[in-house]
Design a protein around this motif. Structure first.
Motif, PDB file in Angstrom:
ATOM      1  N   LEU A   4       0.833  -1.202   0.000  1.00 45.09           N
ATOM      2  CA  LEU A   4       0.000   0.000   0.000  1.00 45.09           C
ATOM      3  C   LEU A   4       0.865   1.248   0.000  1.00 45.09           C
ATOM      4  CD1 LEU A   4      -2.489  -1.126   2.804  1.00 45.09           C
ATOM      5  CD2 LEU A   4      -2.777  -1.387   0.335  1.00 45.09           C
ATOM      6  N   GLU A   6       0.336   5.446   0.355  1.00 43.37           N
ATOM      7  CA  GLU A   6      -0.557   6.582   0.579  1.00 43.37           C
ATOM      8  C   GLU A   6      -0.006   7.830  -0.096  1.00 43.37           C
ATOM      9  OE1 GLU A   6      -0.450   4.366   4.679  1.00 43.37           O
ATOM     10  OE2 GLU A   6       0.950   4.943   3.096  1.00 43.37           O
ATOM     11  N   SER A  21      -5.252   9.353  -0.809  1.00 47.81           N
ATOM     12  CA  SER A  21      -5.385   8.192  -1.689  1.00 47.81           C
ATOM     13  C   SER A  21      -4.474   7.082  -1.202  1.00 47.81           C
ATOM     14  CB  SER A  21      -5.014   8.569  -3.127  1.00 47.81           C
ATOM     15  OG  SER A  21      -5.862   9.569  -3.640  1.00 47.81           O
ATOM     16  N   CYS A  22      -4.919   5.869  -1.415  1.00 51.71           N
ATOM     17  CA  CYS A  22      -4.111   4.695  -1.080  1.00 51.71           C
ATOM     18  C   CYS A  22      -4.151   3.772  -2.285  1.00 51.71           C
ATOM     19  CB  CYS A  22      -4.669   4.006   0.154  1.00 51.71           C
ATOM     20  SG  CYS A  22      -3.877   2.430   0.557  1.00 51.71           S
ATOM     21  N   TRP A  35      -8.619   3.495   7.021  1.00 47.11           N
ATOM     22  CA  TRP A  35      -7.694   4.594   7.298  1.00 47.11           C
ATOM     23  C   TRP A  35      -7.572   4.727   8.810  1.00 47.11           C
ATOM     24  CZ3 TRP A  35      -4.658   7.011   3.863  1.00 47.11           C
ATOM     25  CH2 TRP A  35      -5.003   6.950   2.511  1.00 47.11           C
ATOM     26  N   SER A  76      -7.740   0.986  -5.387  1.00 48.93           N
ATOM     27  CA  SER A  76      -7.490   2.189  -4.600  1.00 48.93           C
ATOM     28  C   SER A  76      -8.599   2.453  -3.601  1.00 48.93           C
ATOM     29  CB  SER A  76      -7.333   3.403  -5.509  1.00 48.93           C
ATOM     30  OG  SER A  76      -6.182   3.301  -6.322  1.00 48.93           O
ATOM     31  N   TYR A  78      -9.891   5.815  -0.899  1.00 53.24           N
ATOM     32  CA  TYR A  78      -9.743   7.251  -0.725  1.00 53.24           C
ATOM     33  C   TYR A  78     -10.355   7.692   0.599  1.00 53.24           C
ATOM     34  CZ  TYR A  78      -9.262   6.521  -5.737  1.00 53.24           C
ATOM     35  OH  TYR A  78      -8.882   6.052  -6.970  1.00 53.24           O
ATOM     36  N   TYR A  93      -2.558   6.399   8.062  1.00 52.56           N
ATOM     37  CA  TYR A  93      -2.098   5.135   7.502  1.00 52.56           C
ATOM     38  C   TYR A  93      -3.244   4.410   6.809  1.00 52.56           C
ATOM     39  CZ  TYR A  93       1.900   5.689  10.657  1.00 52.56           C
ATOM     40  OH  TYR A  93       3.018   6.147  11.309  1.00 52.56           O
ATOM     41  N   CYS A  94      -2.934   3.833   5.678  1.00 52.84           N
ATOM     42  CA  CYS A  94      -3.865   2.967   4.976  1.00 52.84           C
ATOM     43  C   CYS A  94      -3.668   1.529   5.467  1.00 52.84           C
ATOM     44  CB  CYS A  94      -3.610   3.050   3.474  1.00 52.84           C
ATOM     45  SG  CYS A  94      -4.736   2.084   2.454  1.00 52.84           S
ATOM     46  N   TRP A 106      -0.102  -2.704   6.131  1.00 52.78           N
ATOM     47  CA  TRP A 106      -0.061  -1.258   6.401  1.00 52.78           C
ATOM     48  C   TRP A 106       0.749  -0.535   5.338  1.00 52.78           C
ATOM     49  CZ3 TRP A 106      -2.946   0.854  10.220  1.00 52.78           C
ATOM     50  CH2 TRP A 106      -3.403  -0.006  11.233  1.00 52.78           C
ATOM     51  N   GLY A 107       0.337   0.684   5.052  1.00 53.27           N
ATOM     52  CA  GLY A 107       1.138   1.574   4.246  1.00 53.27           C
ATOM     53  C   GLY A 107       2.153   2.290   5.118  1.00 53.27           C
ATOM     54  N   THR A 110       1.080   8.967   5.686  1.00 49.42           N
ATOM     55  CA  THR A 110       1.211  10.298   5.095  1.00 49.42           C
ATOM     56  C   THR A 110       0.811  11.330   6.146  1.00 49.42           C
ATOM     57  OG1 THR A 110       0.609  11.707   3.198  1.00 49.42           O
ATOM     58  CG2 THR A 110      -1.125  10.292   4.086  1.00 49.42           C
TER      59      THR A 110
END
Length: 116
Positions: A4, A6, A21-22, A35, A76, A78, A93-94, A106-107, A110
Motif C-alpha cells: 500500500l 498513501e 489516496s491509497c 484509514w 485504490s 480514498y 495510515y492505509c 499497512w502503508g 502520510t
C-alpha cells in the motif's frame, strides 16, 4: 502480498479539505480497507473503514466530515476530509485486512497537518 502507498497529505488551514489516496499493488477486492491515524503521543486509531461489500464505519470524531470510498478497478481507496480541525493533525495510515485470511497490511503513512 499486496503493498500500500498513501498520498495526498500536507498542510491545510482549519476548515479546509484534503483527499488522501491509497494505491494497492494488487487486487483489494477481498479486503476490508481502512484509514487509521496516529498523533504524537497517542495510539493509532481507526478513522474510517470500508468493507469489501461497501459498508462503511467512521470514528465519531469524523462523522459527517470524512468520507471513505473505494475503487476496486483501480485497486485504490480514498479518504475525503472536509472541515478539517487542528485535532485531525496526525500521520494517516492505509490498512488492508483480508476478509478470509485476516492478513493485515499497512502503508508507510502520510502526514496531515491542520494549522493556520
Amino acid at each position: 502480498q499486496v503493498q500500500l502507498v498513501e498520498s495526498g497529505g500536507g498542510l491545510v488551514q482549519p476548515g479546509g479539505s484534503l483527499r488522501l489516496s491509497c494505491a494497492a499493488s494488487g487486487s483489494i477486492r477481498f479486503y476490508t480497507m481502512g484509514w487509521y491515524r496516529q498523533a504524537p503521543g497517542n495510539q493509532r486509531e481507526l478513522v474510517a473503514a470500508i468493507a469489501s461489500g461497501g459498508s462503511t464505519t467512521y470514528a465519531d470524531s469524523v462523522k459527517g466530515r470524512f468520507t471513505i470510498s473505494r475503487d476496486n478497478a483501480k485497486n485504490s481507496v480514498y479518504l475525503q476530509m472536509n472541515s478539517l480541525k487542528p485535532e485531525d493533525t496526525a500521520v494517516y495510515y492505509c490498512n488492508a485486512q483480508h476478509d478470509l485470511f485476516k492478513t493485515n497490511i499497512w502503508g508507510q503513512g502520510t502526514q496531515v497537518t491542520v494549522s493556520s
